[in-house]
Motif scaffolding. Structure first.
Motif, mmCIF file in Angstrom:
data_model
loop_
_atom_site.group_PDB
_atom_site.id
_atom_site.type_symbol
_atom_site.label_atom_id
_atom_site.label_comp_id
_atom_site.label_asym_id
_atom_site.label_seq_id
_atom_site.Cartn_x
_atom_site.Cartn_y
_atom_site.Cartn_z
ATOM 1 N N GLN A 133 0.770 -1.226 -0.180
ATOM 2 C CA GLN A 133 -0.058 0.073 -0.074
ATOM 3 C C GLN A 133 0.781 1.459 0.213
ATOM 4 O O GLN A 133 0.566 2.201 -0.750
ATOM 5 N N ALA A 134 2.036 1.364 0.924
ATOM 6 C CA ALA A 134 2.869 2.423 0.834
ATOM 7 C C ALA A 134 3.600 2.673 -0.412
ATOM 8 O O ALA A 134 3.505 3.808 -0.983
ATOM 9 N N VAL A 135 3.791 1.561 -1.252
ATOM 10 C CA VAL A 135 4.557 1.660 -2.505
ATOM 11 C C VAL A 135 3.527 2.276 -3.380
ATOM 12 O O VAL A 135 3.802 3.053 -4.338
ATOM 13 N N GLU A 136 2.280 1.805 -3.501
ATOM 14 C CA GLU A 136 1.021 2.160 -4.306
ATOM 15 C C GLU A 136 0.871 3.662 -4.116
ATOM 16 O O GLU A 136 0.543 4.332 -5.114
ATOM 17 N N ASN A 137 0.950 4.126 -2.756
ATOM 18 C CA ASN A 137 0.848 5.644 -2.553
ATOM 19 C C ASN A 137 1.844 6.423 -3.246
ATOM 20 O O ASN A 137 1.787 7.384 -3.662
ATOM 21 N N GLN A 138 2.986 5.957 -3.342
ATOM 22 C CA GLN A 138 4.174 6.490 -3.941
ATOM 23 C C GLN A 138 3.783 6.754 -5.252
ATOM 24 O O GLN A 138 4.176 7.826 -5.915
ATOM 25 N N GLN A 139 3.446 5.572 -5.835
ATOM 26 C CA GLN A 139 3.081 5.568 -7.170
ATOM 27 C C GLN A 139 1.896 6.627 -7.497
ATOM 28 O O GLN A 139 2.131 7.256 -8.712
ATOM 29 N N ALA A 140 0.977 6.800 -6.620
ATOM 30 C CA ALA A 140 -0.180 7.582 -6.972
ATOM 31 C C ALA A 140 0.368 9.096 -6.974
ATOM 32 O O ALA A 140 -0.122 9.980 -7.795
ATOM 33 N N GLU A 141 1.458 9.265 -6.134
ATOM 34 C CA GLU A 141 1.912 10.702 -5.843
ATOM 35 C C GLU A 141 2.556 11.060 -7.326
ATOM 36 O O GLU A 141 2.529 12.070 -7.716
ATOM 37 N N ALA A 142 3.562 10.039 -7.598
ATOM 38 C CA ALA A 142 4.177 10.461 -8.932
ATOM 39 C C ALA A 142 3.317 10.757 -9.875
ATOM 40 O O ALA A 142 3.531 11.675 -10.708
ATOM 41 N N ASP A 143 2.524 9.780 -10.188
ATOM 42 C CA ASP A 143 1.215 10.060 -11.289
ATOM 43 C C ASP A 143 0.637 11.243 -11.169
ATOM 44 O O ASP A 143 0.478 11.982 -12.032
ATOM 45 N N GLN A 144 0.441 11.729 -9.964
ATOM 46 C CA GLN A 144 -0.255 13.005 -9.799
ATOM 47 C C GLN A 144 0.787 14.341 -10.296
ATOM 48 O O GLN A 144 0.310 15.041 -10.895
ATOM 49 N N SER A 145 1.870 13.846 -9.866
ATOM 50 C CA SER A 145 2.899 15.303 -10.203
ATOM 51 C C SER A 145 3.079 15.044 -11.913
ATOM 52 O O SER A 145 3.133 16.235 -12.391
#
Lengths: 141, 105
Positions: B45-57
């Motif tokens: 889940q933590a890694v997935e959050n990172q991916q989501a943040e990267a996606d957002q940026s």
């Protein structure tokens, strides 16, 4: 604890600060001969002021000592304008003198190169951090 | 934004520390306090959050809301490191599993 992501965020703040500096330089270069501003008078040179910001002031020793950089403010350089005699200029005063901003394009060029190199340096920190993380992940493979 | 991702990987580290603690707890008491599955889930889940943040940026830069190219690249890099860290842990787990599976009885 020295976190790899803290290192990223410090380097990232350096990159952002140098971008602000670059923008000030761009503005100064573009307006080196600008005689009109909304506030009246010639354009005034912009100088960004950087300020250190501890990543975690209450953290352990290293975290309290490490700082991000942030742009505290963009000050205007209050050098007096350069007065050039040119009675034909629309903004010439009654005495025929035009007030131009005191901007030395050579100095701005040197500042530009400094900002560029500082940006590169911060980008290199990011890359080194990344390489170190990848090396750590490669241990035992 | 970066602090958010930071806490994301912090979560991964925490989860791994928790896993180590669970291992210890099992050794001493013989009863696991939290199963490995939930530890793994929170790490993923933590890694997935990172991916989501990267996606957002990436989205913000691409849509012109934000011109922080360097910030975008750094967010992508952080997501990349997080993913690789997760993959490394997975490799170790699979390796351990296969060693046990291939144990001659």
């Amino acid at each position: 604890m020295a976190d790899i992501l803290d290192t990223f965020s410090i380097a990232s703040s350096g990159l952002a600060a140098e971008r602000v500096r670059l923008q000030s330089i761009a503005s100064n270069m573009a307006n080196a001969r600008t005689t009109r501003t909304p506030e009246g008078g010639p354009y005034q040179r912009q100088v960004p002021v950087f300020q250190a910001e501890a990543i975690d002031p209450f953290g352990e020793s290293l975290d309290a000592a490490s700082s991000r950089v942030q742009v505290a403010e963009v000050k205007t350089d209050d050098r007096p304008p350069v007065r050039v005699y040119d009675p034909t200029h629309p903004d010439a005063g009654p005495d025929g003198f035009v007030a131009y901003p005191d901007i030395n394009v050579l100095q701005e060029m040197v500042d530009l190169m400094t900002a560029q190199r500082a940006y590169e340096a911060n980008a290199n920190v990011v890359e080194a951090t990344r390489d170190m993380a990848m090396t750590a992940l490669g241990i035992g493979r | 934004m970066i602090k958010g991702i930071g806490s994301g990987v912090g979560g991964l580290e925490e989860a791994l520390a928790q896993a180590a603690k669970n291992q210890k707890a099992r050794g001493t008491e013989g009863v696991p306090s939290a199963d490995f599955g939930s530890t793994l889930t929170s790490a993923v889940q933590a890694v997935e959050n990172q991916q989501a943040e990267a996606d957002q940026s990436v989205y913000r830069v691409a849509s012109g809301q934000d011109a922080d190219l360097a910030g975008m690249m750094i967010a992508l890099e952080e997501a990349n490191i997080g993913l690789r860290a997760m993959a490394s842990v997975r490799d170790k787990v699979v390796e351990a599993y296969q060693q046990i599976w291939n144990m001659p009885i």
